[in-house]
Every structure is written in C-alpha cells, then in structure tokens.
Design a protein around this motif. Structure first.
Motif, PDB file in Angstrom:
ATOM      1  N   GLN A 100       4.083   7.610  -5.149  1.00  0.00           N
ATOM      2  CA  GLN A 100       4.450   6.311  -5.705  1.00  0.00           C
ATOM      3  C   GLN A 100       5.967   6.186  -5.824  1.00  0.00           C
ATOM      4  O   GLN A 100       6.533   5.115  -5.603  1.00  0.00           O
ATOM      5  N   LEU A 202       0.386  -2.693  -9.906  1.00  0.00           N
ATOM      6  CA  LEU A 202      -0.285  -1.404 -10.056  1.00  0.00           C
ATOM      7  C   LEU A 202      -1.261  -1.438 -11.232  1.00  0.00           C
ATOM      8  O   LEU A 202      -2.367  -0.888 -11.148  1.00  0.00           O
ATOM      9  N   ASP A 207      -1.666  -0.838  -5.471  1.00  0.00           N
ATOM     10  CA  ASP A 207      -0.569   0.124  -5.357  1.00  0.00           C
ATOM     11  C   ASP A 207       0.162  -0.116  -4.035  1.00  0.00           C
ATOM     12  O   ASP A 207      -0.299   0.278  -2.969  1.00  0.00           O
TER      13      ASP A 207
END
Length: 286
Positions: A100, A202, A207
């Motif tokens: 991420q 998110l 995502d």
C-alpha cells in the motif's frame, strides 16, 4: 564490515520506507554526477527526467510523470524531504502494509504530476518540477486521515495531535502559493488530496494500490526466467524395517563367574572358596 557492506545490509533488512529513501538519495547522487553544473552551481535536469508542463514534451515522454518524483533540486531540498519522508513513512506503516505504501507513493506522484501539468496550462504558465514532496504529502495526509488524533512528539513543541502538524504544513503551502515555486505547491496540495482520497476509498473497500501491485507483478513475471517443469517421480517405496534392540544385557562369562564367586562369599564366607576360585578372583582383581 565496511561502510558499503553496512549500507547494503541496511537496505536489505530495512523496510519499504528506508528503501524509498535510498532510492531518492541514489537518484540525487546520479544527478549530481550527470546533471549538476558546477560552474553555475545549479542542476540542469533534462526533459526526459524532470516533468515539463508543456504538452508537446510530456506527451512524448510520459514516464516523466513518475521519474520527476525521485530527483531533487539541491542537497537541502533532498535533506528536508527525506526527513519528512522518514517521519511520514513511520506513521503510515503503523497502519498499512508495504504494498500500500509503494502503491500510494507511485500513484500520488503520477496524480500530482497530472494536476501540475493541467494547472499550469490553465494558468498559462510554463515550467518543470522535480521532487518527492507530492508523494510525501500523500503519505503524511493518508496517515493523518486514518488516525488524526494520534499523538506526535516534536522537539520544540512537545506533544501535538497529528492533524495539527499536517494542517500547519498545508497552510504554509497555501500561503506560499503566489510567492514562488507555484508548480511545486500545486503538486504538494494534489498529493495531499490524493492521500486523503486514497484512505477514504480504502475504508470503503477500494484499495487503489492494487493497481500498482498488479502492474509490478506483471513485469516481474514477464522478466522472470522460466523454471524447469517439475516432474513427479513415483517409486515403489517400502518402509524400512526397524531393527529392535534387545534391552537385556548379557554378561560375559568372566563377569558371570565373578558374580557367582561373590554370591558364594556373601553366603558362606571367603573360606568356603576352593583354591581355584581364590586364584581366579585374585587374577580378576588385577
């Protein structure tokens, strides 16, 4: 272990935040060798590295929407950005993972570059930008959006809330918008906005960093050497028969005779032994 080996070990064992700092420092050292004009004391980045606001340039060099985010104008620009990046990375990685982090870094650089190019064309400005500030702002704002009340201890100010610190940085950017480096400030604010949107999406189950993960995995698999196919070989396997060892200890003949003589002595005394038994016991005792 020399300094180079120590740096290699730190890079290998360090997290994604440290690796990103190494990449930025490495790009700066490369630019210092190839793009620094020692006569004028300034960098002259080519338009295939720095991001230009001119459509005729960036359309032919689309990779500059990414490369500009790894180079810096001078040492102080690099130093300040790396200090803030180290701080922001620690906060972000407290809540999110390495994929991420990498995804947000790359996507925020691209997004901020697009906003810079669009903004300059709307304002009829022309210029170029370099620097990781947009990605750093995205990482900092993302961590702040996720945990705004997180306590942060500053050297001169003591404990403050994370959102207070982030708000001050954003306000300073807004205040300097007209003073100079407008392109840099546009990209900073765009990065901050992207960091905010990233966390909100998110939290709703989307995502965006997976886009980067999919692309990177595709290229890694494309350049990976094909391995030899695994062939399964079947064999008639028989379990070996374990040999059982006897737990009965068999005494040798000599020891058995000694034990018999000792039993006889315990029962009838030494005088009950024959001359042969006495001589045998005497020889055994040597």
């Amino acid at each position: 272990m020399n300094i180079l080996d120590d740096l290699k070990m730190q890079y290998k064992l360090g997290g994604i935040g440290l690796k990103m700092i190494y990449w930025n420092i490495g790009c700066f050292l490369v630019s210092l060798v190839f793009f620094y004009q020692f006569k004028f004391g300034a960098f002259d980045f080519p338009n295939w590295i720095a991001l230009s606001s001119e459509p005729s340039v960036f359309v032919l060099k689309p990779w500059t929407f990414l490369t500009y985010g790894f180079f810096h104008n001078d040492f102080w620009h690099l130093l300040f950005n790396m200090l803030v990046l180290n701080f922001s990375s620690y906060l972000f990685l407290t809540f999110f993972n390495s994929k991420q982090y990498l995804g947000l870094y790359i996507l925020s650089v691209i997004f901020s570059g697009l906003i810079f190019a669009l903004g300059f064309n709307l304002l009829h400005y022309s210029g170029t930008i370099v620097g990781a500030s947009a990605a750093i702002m995205a990482i900092l704002v993302a961590a702040t959006t996720y945990s705004p009340l997180m306590g942060v201890r500053l050297f001169l100010f003591g404990n403050v809330k994370l959102w207070h610190l982030t708000a001050v940085i954003l306000i300073l950017d807004l205040m300097q918008f007209r003073l100079g480096n407008s392109g840099g400030h546009i990209s900073h604010l765009a990065g901050a906005f992207f960091g905010f949107i990233y966390v909100k999406l998110l939290q709703n189950g989307t995502d965006l960093s997976k886009i980067v993960s999919v692309v990177l995995d595709f290229f890694l698999n494309a350049f990976k050497k094909p391995g030899t196919p695994f062939k399964k070989v079947h064999k008639n396997y028989k379990k070996p028969i374990e040999k059982t060892t006897s737990r009965i200890v068999v005494k040798d003949k000599k020891q058995q005779q000694i034990d018999e003589i000792l039993d006889k002595i315990s029962q009838s005394g030494y005088e009950s032994l024959t001359q042969e038994e006495k001589e045998f016991l005497f020889q055994a005792g040597k």
